[in-house]
Scaffold this motif. Structure first.
Motif, PDB file in Angstrom:
ATOM      1  N   LYS A   1      34.138  -8.990 -23.756  1.00  0.00           N
ATOM      2  CA  LYS A   1      33.863  -8.675 -22.543  1.00  0.00           C
ATOM      3  C   LYS A   1      34.138  -6.982 -22.192  1.00  0.00           C
ATOM      4  O   LYS A   1      33.522  -6.544 -21.120  1.00  0.00           O
TER       5      LYS A   1
ATOM      6  N   TYR B   1      28.562  -7.389 -20.782  1.00  0.00           N
ATOM      7  CA  TYR B   1      29.462  -7.474 -19.697  1.00  0.00           C
ATOM      8  C   TYR B   1      30.055  -6.293 -19.357  1.00  0.00           C
ATOM      9  O   TYR B   1      30.116  -5.817 -18.059  1.00  0.00           O
TER      10      TYR B   1
ATOM     11  N   ILE C   1      39.601  -6.929 -16.983  1.00  0.00           N
ATOM     12  CA  ILE C   1      39.803  -8.099 -17.979  1.00  0.00           C
ATOM     13  C   ILE C   1      41.325  -8.292 -17.782  1.00  0.00           C
ATOM     14  O   ILE C   1      41.587  -9.508 -17.663  1.00  0.00           O
TER      15      ILE C   1
END
Length: 50
Positions: free
Chosen positions: A4, A9, A16
């Protein structure tokens, strides 16, 4: 999870950490560990027989 950090992303370390309920330091340490294992472990000087 570390994927990610990459496109598409492109989440920040903070985003995160909040999403997974862990500290930013933990995300950074995992990212550093991932980078180490992603590199070649071959020595820079190869031994040759003479």
């Amino acid at each position: 999870m570390l994927a990610k950090l990459l496109p598409p992303y492109s989440l920040t370390v903070r985003e995160i950490a909040l999403e997974f309920g862990i500290s930013e330091d933990t995300v950074r340490s995992w990212r550093a560990r991932y980078r180490v294992t992603d590199r070649s472990h071959t020595g820079h000087r190869l031994q040759t027989m003479r």
